[in-house]
Design a protein around this motif. Sequence first.
Motif, PDB file in Angstrom:
ATOM      1  N   THR A   1       0.918  -1.188  -0.074  1.00 42.88           N
ATOM      2  CA  THR A   1      -0.025  -0.388  -0.180  1.00 42.88           C
ATOM      3  C   THR A   1       0.999   1.312  -0.039  1.00 42.88           C
ATOM      4  O   THR A   1       2.065   1.347   0.437  1.00 42.88           O
ATOM      5  N   ILE A   2       0.177   2.299  -0.555  1.00 46.80           N
ATOM      6  CA  ILE A   2       1.077   3.684  -0.347  1.00 46.80           C
ATOM      7  C   ILE A   2       0.885   4.230   1.133  1.00 46.80           C
ATOM      8  O   ILE A   2      -0.105   4.293   1.635  1.00 46.80           O
ATOM      9  N   GLN A   3       2.388   4.568   1.564  1.00 51.74           N
ATOM     10  CA  GLN A   3       2.172   5.071   3.014  1.00 51.74           C
ATOM     11  C   GLN A   3       2.578   6.629   2.984  1.00 51.74           C
ATOM     12  O   GLN A   3       1.920   7.141   3.901  1.00 51.74           O
ATOM     13  N   GLU A   4       3.046   7.101   1.910  1.00 50.36           N
ATOM     14  CA  GLU A   4       3.250   8.553   2.208  1.00 50.36           C
ATOM     15  C   GLU A   4       3.372   9.197   0.712  1.00 50.36           C
ATOM     16  O   GLU A   4       3.713   8.534  -0.448  1.00 50.36           O
ATOM     17  N   ILE A   5       3.269  10.549   0.557  1.00 46.49           N
ATOM     18  CA  ILE A   5       3.338  11.332  -0.634  1.00 46.49           C
ATOM     19  C   ILE A   5       4.599  12.172  -0.542  1.00 46.49           C
ATOM     20  O   ILE A   5       4.520  12.792   0.500  1.00 46.49           O
ATOM     21  N   SER A   6       5.363  12.440  -1.310  1.00 46.79           N
ATOM     22  CA  SER A   6       6.728  13.007  -1.367  1.00 46.79           C
ATOM     23  C   SER A   6       6.755  14.120  -2.495  1.00 46.79           C
ATOM     24  O   SER A   6       7.426  13.572  -3.660  1.00 46.79           O
ATOM     25  N   PRO A   7       6.399  15.179  -2.537  1.00 49.95           N
ATOM     26  CA  PRO A   7       6.561  16.092  -3.738  1.00 49.95           C
ATOM     27  C   PRO A   7       7.782  17.025  -3.388  1.00 49.95           C
ATOM     28  O   PRO A   7       8.376  17.090  -2.455  1.00 49.95           O
ATOM     29  N   SER A   8       8.400  16.973  -4.622  1.00 54.89           N
ATOM     30  CA  SER A   8       9.640  17.851  -4.550  1.00 54.89           C
ATOM     31  C   SER A   8       9.578  18.566  -5.986  1.00 54.89           C
ATOM     32  O   SER A   8       8.942  18.023  -6.985  1.00 54.89           O
ATOM     33  N   PHE A   9      10.377  19.846  -6.089  1.00 46.12           N
ATOM     34  CA  PHE A   9      10.256  20.754  -6.942  1.00 46.12           C
ATOM     35  C   PHE A   9      11.367  20.880  -7.855  1.00 46.12           C
ATOM     36  O   PHE A   9      12.703  21.123  -7.054  1.00 46.12           O
TER      37      PHE A   9
ATOM     38  N   VAL B   1       6.725  16.270 -13.702  1.00 46.79           N
ATOM     39  CA  VAL B   1       8.162  15.967 -14.419  1.00 46.79           C
ATOM     40  C   VAL B   1       8.147  14.391 -14.377  1.00 46.79           C
ATOM     41  O   VAL B   1       8.540  13.738 -15.398  1.00 46.79           O
ATOM     42  N   GLN B   2       8.038  13.870 -13.280  1.00 52.58           N
ATOM     43  CA  GLN B   2       8.616  12.751 -13.016  1.00 52.58           C
ATOM     44  C   GLN B   2       7.370  12.170 -11.816  1.00 52.58           C
ATOM     45  O   GLN B   2       7.276  12.884 -11.006  1.00 52.58           O
ATOM     46  N   LEU B   3       6.927  10.635 -12.245  1.00 51.91           N
ATOM     47  CA  LEU B   3       6.058  10.283 -10.996  1.00 51.91           C
ATOM     48  C   LEU B   3       6.604   8.758 -10.829  1.00 51.91           C
ATOM     49  O   LEU B   3       6.639   7.976 -11.450  1.00 51.91           O
TER      50      LEU B   3
ATOM     51  N   LEU C   1       7.962  17.739  -9.288  1.00 55.63           N
ATOM     52  CA  LEU C   1       7.013  18.789 -10.150  1.00 55.63           C
ATOM     53  C   LEU C   1       7.993  20.158 -10.589  1.00 55.63           C
ATOM     54  O   LEU C   1       8.913  20.541 -10.004  1.00 55.63           O
ATOM     55  N   LYS C   2       7.403  20.694 -11.669  1.00 52.23           N
ATOM     56  CA  LYS C   2       7.838  21.748 -12.396  1.00 52.23           C
ATOM     57  C   LYS C   2       6.880  23.058 -11.883  1.00 52.23           C
ATOM     58  O   LYS C   2       5.975  22.821 -12.113  1.00 52.23           O
ATOM     59  N   ILE C   3       7.347  24.178 -11.454  1.00 51.52           N
ATOM     60  CA  ILE C   3       6.413  25.426 -11.050  1.00 51.52           C
ATOM     61  C   ILE C   3       6.238  26.150 -12.156  1.00 51.52           C
ATOM     62  O   ILE C   3       7.530  26.678 -12.738  1.00 51.52           O
ATOM     63  N   SER C   4       5.159  26.709 -12.475  1.00 52.72           N
ATOM     64  CA  SER C   4       5.145  28.015 -13.479  1.00 52.72           C
ATOM     65  C   SER C   4       4.133  29.109 -12.647  1.00 52.72           C
ATOM     66  O   SER C   4       3.035  28.438 -11.876  1.00 52.72           O
ATOM     67  N   ILE C   5       4.457  30.336 -12.575  1.00 52.86           N
ATOM     68  CA  ILE C   5       3.827  31.324 -12.220  1.00 52.86           C
ATOM     69  C   ILE C   5       2.814  31.829 -13.185  1.00 52.86           C
ATOM     70  O   ILE C   5       3.334  32.443 -14.192  1.00 52.86           O
ATOM     71  N   GLU C   6       1.420  31.946 -12.773  1.00 50.11           N
ATOM     72  CA  GLU C   6       0.552  32.621 -13.614  1.00 50.11           C
ATOM     73  C   GLU C   6       0.083  34.109 -13.272  1.00 50.11           C
ATOM     74  O   GLU C   6      -0.069  33.798 -12.001  1.00 50.11           O
TER      75      GLU C   6
END
Length: 167
Positions: free
Chosen positions: A78-86, A149-151, A161-166
């Motif tokens: 099972t999935i235990q945690e979510i780890s986003p990075s930029f 970008v990558q999962l 994740l790639k960030i873009s500012i609107e």
Amino acid sequence: MYLPPQLRTKEWRRFFAGCALGMITGYILFVFINDQLHEHLEEENIQLSTELNELETKYDHLLNAEKEEDEQRNEALTIQEISPSFTNTKALQIDKLTQHELSFMVRKQLESITGESIEEIADHSELILSAIEGKPFVIEDFTYKLEVVQLIISNRVDLKLKISIES
């Protein structure tokens, strides 16, 4: 106390004395034998209760070991945690607080997948992508769009994740 004349003879006295001594001797033998049997039964009871406690302890340890193995197997599947990075925070000069808030928002967006099966989430990875890429994240009057970008899906979902500012 009055005794009739036929009971005053030596034979009757010996008879009653013998009966009294016999009762006393019998009672002493009864108490001794009863004490020996009780002691034997008490030792057996202590031995059996010790053996029972040892078996109960072994049984509890086996149950706990089995539960831990099941939990480890379930955690592995099972999935235990979510780890986003930029990836582009230095280029856009985004501060740590904003990064932290964006990470929190992404985790909040995907918190429903924690505890789910890895296979199930891997089959529906497009939903994860669309949930993150399709939503604008607003922090302090700035709107941020994120692009995956990558999962990587394992016990931990790693998102680059790639960030873009609107504006």
